[in-house]
Design a protein around this motif. Structure first.
Motif, mmCIF file in Angstrom:
data_model
loop_
_atom_site.group_PDB
_atom_site.id
_atom_site.type_symbol
_atom_site.label_atom_id
_atom_site.label_comp_id
_atom_site.label_asym_id
_atom_site.label_seq_id
_atom_site.Cartn_x
_atom_site.Cartn_y
_atom_site.Cartn_z
ATOM 1 N N LEU A 10 -2.756 2.992 -5.664
ATOM 2 C CA LEU A 10 -1.300 2.925 -5.773
ATOM 3 C C LEU A 10 -0.813 3.496 -7.101
ATOM 4 C CD1 LEU A 10 -0.702 -0.615 -4.234
ATOM 5 C CD2 LEU A 10 -0.202 1.603 -3.185
ATOM 6 N N LEU A 11 -1.669 3.407 -8.141
ATOM 7 C CA LEU A 11 -1.308 3.996 -9.427
ATOM 8 C C LEU A 11 -1.449 5.516 -9.393
ATOM 9 C CD1 LEU A 11 -2.979 1.492 -11.946
ATOM 10 C CD2 LEU A 11 -0.533 1.749 -11.453
ATOM 11 N N ILE A 12 -2.502 6.007 -8.700
ATOM 12 C CA ILE A 12 -2.740 7.447 -8.632
ATOM 13 C C ILE A 12 -1.744 8.113 -7.688
ATOM 14 C CG2 ILE A 12 -4.412 9.227 -7.992
ATOM 15 C CD1 ILE A 12 -6.628 7.273 -8.785
ATOM 16 N N TRP A 13 -1.527 7.466 -6.534
ATOM 17 C CA TRP A 13 -0.589 7.986 -5.546
ATOM 18 C C TRP A 13 0.492 6.917 -5.349
ATOM 19 C CZ3 TRP A 13 -5.982 8.048 -4.526
ATOM 20 C CH2 TRP A 13 -6.571 9.307 -4.664
ATOM 21 N N PRO A 14 1.503 6.877 -6.235
ATOM 22 C CA PRO A 14 2.469 5.765 -6.261
ATOM 23 C C PRO A 14 3.216 5.592 -4.939
ATOM 24 C CG PRO A 14 2.667 7.120 -8.234
ATOM 25 C CD PRO A 14 1.782 7.867 -7.285
ATOM 26 N N GLU A 15 3.261 4.347 -4.498
ATOM 27 C CA GLU A 15 4.081 3.954 -3.363
ATOM 28 C C GLU A 15 4.228 2.439 -3.421
ATOM 29 O OE1 GLU A 15 2.007 3.528 0.607
ATOM 30 O OE2 GLU A 15 0.713 5.036 -0.334
ATOM 31 N N LEU A 16 5.210 1.926 -2.734
ATOM 32 C CA LEU A 16 5.452 0.493 -2.738
ATOM 33 C C LEU A 16 4.381 -0.204 -1.908
ATOM 34 C CD1 LEU A 16 7.488 -1.702 -3.666
ATOM 35 C CD2 LEU A 16 8.577 -1.454 -1.423
ATOM 36 N N PRO A 17 3.657 -1.174 -2.497
ATOM 37 C CA PRO A 17 2.603 -1.876 -1.735
ATOM 38 C C PRO A 17 3.190 -2.558 -0.498
ATOM 39 C CG PRO A 17 2.453 -2.388 -4.073
ATOM 40 C CD PRO A 17 3.747 -1.662 -3.882
ATOM 41 N N HIS A 18 2.459 -2.465 0.614
ATOM 42 C CA HIS A 18 2.931 -3.119 1.824
ATOM 43 C C HIS A 18 2.642 -4.618 1.754
ATOM 44 C CE1 HIS A 18 -1.322 -2.905 2.930
ATOM 45 N NE2 HIS A 18 -1.262 -1.609 2.683
ATOM 46 N N ALA A 19 3.216 -5.366 2.669
ATOM 47 C CA ALA A 19 3.110 -6.826 2.634
ATOM 48 C C ALA A 19 1.663 -7.285 2.711
ATOM 49 C CB ALA A 19 3.920 -7.430 3.780
#
Length: 352
Positions: free
Chosen positions: A262-271
């Motif tokens: 998520l840090l390398i390819w940023p996106e909002l973490p899913h639930a």
């Protein structure tokens, strides 16, 4: 620091390094064959740790050299661990991945922790209580939640091969426990130096070729951290916590892998990420608060490892001893019966 929490920290750090290796491999290595990746990772681990052992020996010539040699009795366990976890496991995984969706593969890989604990409890008679079992279940459930995607199913043969890989790594974990009193750097170095060339040989025999020097260097450095230093910390944790508990902590590795992704390819973490993190946190909390205490008997045993003269190390020395601690030398434990809180470490592998 309390040795127990030092060991737990080592297990969690091992999981973090190993979990981080997956997204780094994707970032650094691109389209290399899986066997080439595994080979470069293991070779980097073996060479890097070998250099570390050499530097350590130069800084303190002769110090603890006895613990840097694997005893003849331990070699079968170590070679078995290398064959199962360093060769057979990766081979089965790569074959299984060819016919299995990636998300389903990740879900199946959570079986490693379950199988590790099952072998430790059933075959090696490592003690377990309801709290430890519940903690293990919570951690595995978190891993399953993290990697599950509805609608994706596995081909039966591919799934079976991945389960076989998990079984190989579970066997590896339990066999490594048998040699965990040895120098952790030496154990991890030998695994890298043996498993690395075997995986590279498979890669070359199937038409693979070495990438550029920069990619090779990046792969070897990643392998040193994710496979080498991680294994050193894993062996240290095994020595003090036993196989099932160390395997449970190590099962949170996917959480670190996803977090780094998520840090390398940023996106909002899913639930599912947050649910998995909560389940794993509960599992760790259950393990940390465990207290296992009863009267037990230590059978006579002779071995070599780094130690202080605590209640389990009341022995004489057959060499000039200056009083330095901790230190390493062959020593013999006399029979003793007592009661105190303990884990299934190298001194508490008794029946209940």
């Amino acid at each position: 620091m309390n040795p127990r929490f030092t060991a737990i920290s080592a297990a969690l750090a091992a999981a973090a390094l190993f979990g981080a290796a997956t997204p780094l491999a994707k970032l650094l290595l691109g389209s290399l064959s899986p066997f080439m990746v595994a080979g470069l990772f293991y070779v980097g681990s073996g060479i890097g740790l070998g250099i570390g052992i050499g530097i350590r020996r130069l800084r303190a010539p002769g110090a603890e050299s006895g613990n840097q040699r694997i005893s003849r009795a331990d070699w079968p366990w170590l070679l078995g661990a290398i064959a199962a976890g360093g060769v057979a496991g990766p081979a089965l995984l790569m074959l299984g991945l060819s016919g299995t969706p990636a998300a389903t593969s990740s879900l199946l890989l959570n079986l490693e922790g379950v199988l590790t604990a099952a072998i430790a409890w059933v075959v090696f008679r490592e003690n377990v209580d309801i709290q430890v079992f519940a903690g293990m279940a919570a951690i595995v459930a978190g891993g399953a939640m993290l990697s599950w995607h509805p609608g994706e199913t596995a081909l039966p043969v591919g799934a079976l091969l991945i389960v076989g890989a998990c079984l190989c790594w579970a066997i590896d974990n339990n066999l490594t426990r048998k040699v965990s009193a040895n120098d952790a750097m030496v154990v991890a170095c030998l695994k890298g130096l043996i498993a690395g060339p075997v995986n590279l040989a498979i890669a070359f025999s199937t038409g693979g070729s070495l990438p550029g020097a920069g990619t090779v260097a990046a792969a070897m450095v990643t392998g040193l951290a994710g496979y080498g230093v991680s294994l050193v910390l894993f062996v240290i944790a095994l020595r003090h916590l036993g196989t099932a508990r160390t395997g449970a902590y190590f099962s949170i590795a996917p959480l670190f892998g996803v977090a780094l992704s998520l840090l390398i390819w940023p996106e909002l973490p899913h639930a599912a990420f947050w649910i998995a993190a909560a389940l794993m946190a509960v599992g760790i909390w259950l393990h940390v608060r465990e207290r296992h205490e009863h009267e037990h008997t230590h059978e006579p045993v002779e071995h070599t490892h780094r130690h202080r003269h605590d209640e389990h190390h009341r022995h004489e020395h057959d060499f000039p001893y200056a009083g330095d601690e901790p230190h390493t030398h062959p020593h013999r434990h006399q029979p003793v019966t007592h009661a105190h809180a303990h884990f299934p470490d190298v001194h508490h592998r008794h029946s209940h």
